[in-house]
Design an enzyme around this catalytic site. Structure first.
Site, short mmCIF file in Angstrom:
data_model
loop_
_atom_site.label_atom_id
_atom_site.label_comp_id
_atom_site.label_asym_id
_atom_site.label_seq_id
_atom_site.Cartn_x
_atom_site.Cartn_y
_atom_site.Cartn_z
N LYS A 113 -27.03 -3.30 -24.24
CA LYS A 113 -27.14 -1.89 -24.17
C LYS A 113 -26.11 -1.65 -22.76
O LYS A 113 -25.41 -0.83 -23.19
CB LYS A 113 -28.60 -1.43 -23.92
CG LYS A 113 -29.46 -1.80 -24.56
CD LYS A 113 -29.59 -1.09 -25.94
CE LYS A 113 -30.20 -1.86 -27.18
NZ LYS A 113 -31.63 -1.92 -26.96
N ASP A 133 -39.39 -3.93 -19.26
CA ASP A 133 -38.20 -3.95 -20.13
C ASP A 133 -37.11 -3.08 -19.66
O ASP A 133 -37.65 -2.03 -19.64
CB ASP A 133 -38.68 -3.85 -21.63
CG ASP A 133 -37.41 -3.61 -22.55
OD1 ASP A 133 -36.23 -3.90 -22.23
OD2 ASP A 133 -37.72 -3.62 -23.91
N TRP A 168 -40.38 0.68 -28.45
CA TRP A 168 -40.22 -0.76 -27.90
C TRP A 168 -41.28 -1.17 -27.32
O TRP A 168 -41.95 -2.45 -27.48
CB TRP A 168 -38.99 -0.74 -27.05
CG TRP A 168 -37.61 -0.48 -27.83
CD1 TRP A 168 -36.83 0.51 -27.58
CD2 TRP A 168 -37.26 -1.28 -28.67
NE1 TRP A 168 -35.80 0.34 -28.44
CE2 TRP A 168 -35.95 -0.71 -29.30
CE3 TRP A 168 -37.65 -2.47 -29.62
CZ2 TRP A 168 -35.14 -1.14 -30.45
CZ3 TRP A 168 -36.75 -2.94 -30.67
CH2 TRP A 168 -35.67 -2.32 -30.98
C1 PLP Z 1 -32.62 -2.39 -27.77
C2 PLP Z 1 -33.95 -2.76 -27.18
C3 PLP Z 1 -34.86 -3.48 -27.40
C4 PLP Z 1 -34.78 -4.77 -28.57
O1 PLP Z 1 -33.50 -5.30 -28.42
P1 PLP Z 1 -33.12 -6.67 -29.28
O2 PLP Z 1 -32.10 -7.41 -28.36
O3 PLP Z 1 -32.52 -6.31 -30.45
O4 PLP Z 1 -34.51 -7.55 -29.76
C5 PLP Z 1 -35.89 -3.81 -26.50
N1 PLP Z 1 -36.34 -2.85 -25.69
C6 PLP Z 1 -35.32 -1.94 -25.30
C7 PLP Z 1 -35.74 -0.91 -24.52
C8 PLP Z 1 -34.25 -1.75 -26.16
O5 PLP Z 1 -33.37 -0.41 -25.98
#
Ligand code: PLP
Length: 360
Positions: free
Chosen positions: A195, A171, A101
């Site tokens: 998540k 993030d 990511w």
């Molecule tokens: C799942 C995830 C993403 C991507 O998320 P989307 O909403 O599908 O774009 C980005 N960063 C992390 C840490 C993730 O777990």
């Protein structure tokens, strides 16, 4: 009806209480005679839903007054572009690459400016967090970027990097609301909610006000400007209304659990049950350096691919779903987010012990 133990990395398990409440309100939300899915986002009823949600997340995370909370769309992945578009005034940013990511985010930022990877753990398949106590931060960096919890590899920053005074952008998609955080250490904290917080379709971005300006990169679309959403209280256009409503319910649920301190304690307890077993097992082993282990995502392997496949299959038959590891790493991964009950982890470990006995 029977619900499985869902170890999916995302979209993922939500508190049963929240789902039941939403079901009860599905046809008639609090006497409105309609579902939250059907109502105007400009109605006073929805206004109250979004305002209450914001107040509750502010309370849970102790968000200082000089930060905005934005409810956005486009997934966490859209932030990979929005961050540089809004923050790259000098067109330079430093990225710490601890997994797919962060790597994707760095690659996207390269479209808009100069990207320096100041630390990486790619040399060992992202199985650890690099030492970030004395990095060569670029003098003109607009920000330093991290992915705080690496969903795929199961690592977590236990200490934030020393950014030498530069704005930290994080993030937190897969560790959102899993423990208390000091928001004032960040310029931007953001995450897709699917998540650990709610259904897919909502991204929450918590941004220090001085970073929200009209001074964005040339050509930035209106919808990708933080200021557009900040000025309109996340109601510039139709927001992901139903998703925000569910997030609001999860915030209330978290408060009822005792807030983030209490949820952290429970998350530590759950993770310990699984890691302790992985450390003593002769069949299964964890893939992450112990000090960098995530409380949320726990990858493990047997060392034998056929046995991994057999495990995932038999686990599914026994009611433990989504234990297959990410396609890029193989093996298994148990995501044990806030809403996974302690009992789910205990039962999983029992199942693993029985599998070990039979297959060793
Ligand atoms: C799942 C995830 C993403 C991507 O998320 P989307 O909403 O599908 O774009 C980005 N960063 C992390 C840490 C993730 O777990």
């Amino acid at each position: 009806m029977s619900r499985v133990y869902n170890f999916s990395a995302g979209p993922a398990v939500l508190p049963e209480e929240v789902l039941k409440e939403a079901a009860a309100e599905m046809l008639d939300y609090k006497g409105c005679g309609m579902s939250v899915m059907e109502m105007s986002h400009r109605s006073s009823v929805f206004q109250e839903i979004i305002e209450t949600a914001e107040a509750d997340i502010r309370d849970l995370m102790q968000i200082p007054d000089n930060y905005k909370v934005l409810f956005l769309q486009g997934g966490a992945s859209q932030q990979f572009a929005m961050i540089p578009m809004n923050l790259m005034k000098n067109k330079v940013a430093d990225y710490i690459v601890t997994g797919q990511w962060a790597k994707k985010a760095a690659k996207e930022a390269e479209k808009y400016g100069e990207v320096h990877v100041v630390a990486s753990s790619e040399d060992k398949t992202f199985s650890y967090i690099p030492d970030c106590s004395d990095l060569e931060i670029s003098e003109d960096a607009d920000y330093v970027y991290i992915c705080e919890n690496n969903t795929i590899y199961g690592t977590k920053f236990k200490e934030l990097p020393d950014t030498k005074g530069k704005t930290l952008v994080a993030d937190v998609s897969s560790c959102f609301l899993s423990e208390p955080v000091d928001v004032s250490k960040y310029g931007v904290i953001y995450g897709g909610v699917q998540k650990n917080v709610g259904p897919a379709g909502v991204v929450i971005a918590i941004i220090r006000e001085d970073l929200i300006t009209d001074d964005v990169l040339d050509g930035t679309p209106t919808m990708l400007k933080y200021k557009t959403h900040a000025d309109a209280g996340s109601l510039y256009n139709t927001p992901p209304a139903y998703g925000i409503y569910i997030c609001g319910k999860v915030f209330k649920w978290l408060k009822k659990q005792g807030g983030l301190e209490a949820i952290k304690e429970r998350n530590e307890k759950k993770a310990k049950i699984l890691y302790d077993y992985l450390d003593e097992s002769k069949l299964f082993k964890g893939t992450v350096v112990p000090k960098d282990r995530s409380l949320m995502n726990v990858p493990f392997i047997t060392g034998n691919k056929e046995l991994d496949v057999k495990f995932v299959k038999e686990a599914k038959e026994a009611g433990f779903e989504n234990l297959k590891g990410h396609r890029s790493v193989g093996g298994m991964r148990a995501s044990i987010y806030n809403a996974m009950p302690v009992e789910g982890v205990e039962k999983l470990v029992e199942f693993m012990k029985a599998f070990e006995k039979e297959n060793l």
